[in-house]
Design a protein around this motif. Structure first.
Motif, PDB file in Angstrom:
ATOM      1  N   LEU A   7       0.562  -1.208  -0.032  1.00  0.00           N
ATOM      2  CA  LEU A   7       0.039  -0.100  -0.011  1.00  0.00           C
ATOM      3  C   LEU A   7       0.787   1.217  -0.298  1.00  0.00           C
ATOM      4  O   LEU A   7       0.294   2.338  -0.347  1.00  0.00           O
ATOM      5  N   THR A   8       2.253   1.092   0.341  1.00  0.00           N
ATOM      6  CA  THR A   8       3.004   2.335   0.679  1.00  0.00           C
ATOM      7  C   THR A   8       4.296   2.321  -0.395  1.00  0.00           C
ATOM      8  O   THR A   8       4.723   3.529  -0.772  1.00  0.00           O
ATOM      9  N   ASN A  36      -5.648   0.649  -2.925  1.00  0.00           N
ATOM     10  CA  ASN A  36      -6.333   0.292  -1.413  1.00  0.00           C
ATOM     11  C   ASN A  36      -6.401  -1.091  -1.181  1.00  0.00           C
ATOM     12  O   ASN A  36      -6.122  -2.156  -2.081  1.00  0.00           O
ATOM     13  N   GLU A  37      -6.937  -1.324   0.101  1.00  0.00           N
ATOM     14  CA  GLU A  37      -6.852  -2.767   0.644  1.00  0.00           C
ATOM     15  C   GLU A  37      -7.795  -3.750  -0.129  1.00  0.00           C
ATOM     16  O   GLU A  37      -7.409  -4.957  -0.311  1.00  0.00           O
ATOM     17  N   ILE A  44      -8.907 -16.070   0.436  1.00  0.00           N
ATOM     18  CA  ILE A  44      -9.444 -15.733   1.771  1.00  0.00           C
ATOM     19  C   ILE A  44      -9.177 -14.459   2.314  1.00  0.00           C
ATOM     20  O   ILE A  44      -7.925 -14.264   2.506  1.00  0.00           O
ATOM     21  N   ARG A  45      -9.944 -13.539   2.647  1.00  0.00           N
ATOM     22  CA  ARG A  45      -9.499 -12.110   3.084  1.00  0.00           C
ATOM     23  C   ARG A  45     -10.028 -12.010   4.375  1.00  0.00           C
ATOM     24  O   ARG A  45     -10.975 -12.004   4.718  1.00  0.00           O
ATOM     25  N   PRO A  46      -8.980 -11.464   5.522  1.00  0.00           N
ATOM     26  CA  PRO A  46      -9.771 -11.108   6.911  1.00  0.00           C
ATOM     27  C   PRO A  46     -10.521  -9.377   6.568  1.00  0.00           C
ATOM     28  O   PRO A  46      -9.806  -8.733   5.816  1.00  0.00           O
ATOM     29  N   LYS A  47     -11.585  -9.557   7.272  1.00  0.00           N
ATOM     30  CA  LYS A  47     -12.368  -8.166   7.049  1.00  0.00           C
ATOM     31  C   LYS A  47     -12.814  -7.839   8.526  1.00  0.00           C
ATOM     32  O   LYS A  47     -12.940  -8.655   9.337  1.00  0.00           O
ATOM     33  N   ARG A  55      -9.498   3.596   7.065  1.00  0.00           N
ATOM     34  CA  ARG A  55      -8.851   2.424   6.108  1.00  0.00           C
ATOM     35  C   ARG A  55      -8.883   1.133   6.896  1.00  0.00           C
ATOM     36  O   ARG A  55      -8.949   0.634   8.135  1.00  0.00           O
ATOM     37  N   PRO A  56      -9.322   0.058   5.754  1.00  0.00           N
ATOM     38  CA  PRO A  56      -9.507  -1.316   6.256  1.00  0.00           C
ATOM     39  C   PRO A  56      -8.403  -2.065   7.117  1.00  0.00           C
ATOM     40  O   PRO A  56      -8.480  -2.450   8.142  1.00  0.00           O
TER      41      PRO A  56
END
Length: 275
Positions: A7-8, A36-37, A44-47, A55-56
């Motif tokens: 992201l950076t 972005n995230e 599988i994504r942690p949410k 920001r997520p």
């Protein structure tokens, strides 16, 4: 930290494109690998639910994982809503198995092997004798699958105790039977139906299934109360959008810079200082 870097850290090909073009129009929001995230398309994504403008990644760091998003699930063309009870029960059992089973940290080598296994299973899953990479060697897909299903049995039994009946155990039995009969998997059923009724035309098959799905769904009752509820929700959504836009006084570029700032990600100080 890997998500943080994506992201950076500037990504040269995107740096070459730039944020804005000569006319001042936006090409992209950032020059990092991920804008972005939500561009992280993992299996599988942690949410978790985020606060407005949060920001997520910051939400995950501050309050942890609230739920997981299971992706890459194929729609079942033979089920009007795309997924049936047995598939959902199997997912419940399998995800609990993943949660409860000891799993040492993975390695780049294992991650690469898992990616190759996924490709093999997706492209050649019905091939007799297909073998997958496992622990430095190889194992038959069917034998590995049978082992996983056997390990899931206590979980299915526990869920049946909670919910009553034997639905979860029956789901595992059906999955085990499918492992031993490649002709029963969804892809084989699609090919069989195409050959039988549509002269092997996928387009004709899927069009017929779409029409069948439409006819099945429109048979469900749609009461006036439900219609009014959805109409009210649509109106409230438009009104909320208008309120937000009317209260917006910050120039977009200022907002973009603030949103993309490292501080918004909730980066621990030791990580910021190491950049």
């Amino acid at each position: 930290t890997s998500m943080q870097e994506a992201l950076t850290r500037p990504y040269p090909p995107y740096e070459a494109v730039g944020i804005r073009n000569a006319e001042g129009d936006y090409n992209q929001l950032a020059t990092s690998l991920l804008q972005n995230e939500n561009e992280f398309y993992g299996t599988i994504r942690p949410k978790r639910v985020i606060f407005p403008d949060e920001r997520p990644l910051h939400a995950l760091r501050e309050r942890g994982v609230e739920y997981i998003e299971v992706r890459c699930m194929d729609l079942d063309p033979f089920v009007p809503v795309g997924i049936g009870p047995d598939a959902m029960r199997f997912l419940d059992v399998f995800l609990l198995h993943c949660l409860l089973t000891e799993s040492p940290p993975d390695t780049p080598r294992e991650i690469a092997a898992l990616a190759r296994n996924q490709q093999r299973a997706a492209a050649h899953g019905r091939q007799p004798g297909l073998r997958l990479e496992r622990g430095g060697g190889e194992a038959p897909l069917t034998a590995w699958g049978e082992q996983v299903i056997e390990e899931c049995a206590p979980i299915a039994a526990a869920l049946d105790v909670v919910h009553g009946g034997a639905d979860y155990r029956n789901t595992l039995m059906a999955a085990a039977a499918t492992l031993g009969d490649a002709a029963s998997v969804p892809s084989a059923r699609v090919l069989s139906r195409m050959a039988k009724d549509f002269d092997n035309s996928y387009v004709r098959f899927i069009l017929a299934q779409s029409e069948q799905t439409k006819n099945a769904l429109i048979q469900f009752p749609f009461s006036s109360d439900i219609a009014v509820r959805f109409s009210d929700l649509a109106r409230e959504s438009i009104e909320e959008q208008q309120r937000v836009e009317a209260a917006d006084t910050m120039p977009f570029e200022v907002y973009r810079e603030k949103y993309q700032s490292t501080e918004r990600l909730g980066v621990p100080a030791k990580l910021r200082n190491s950049d």
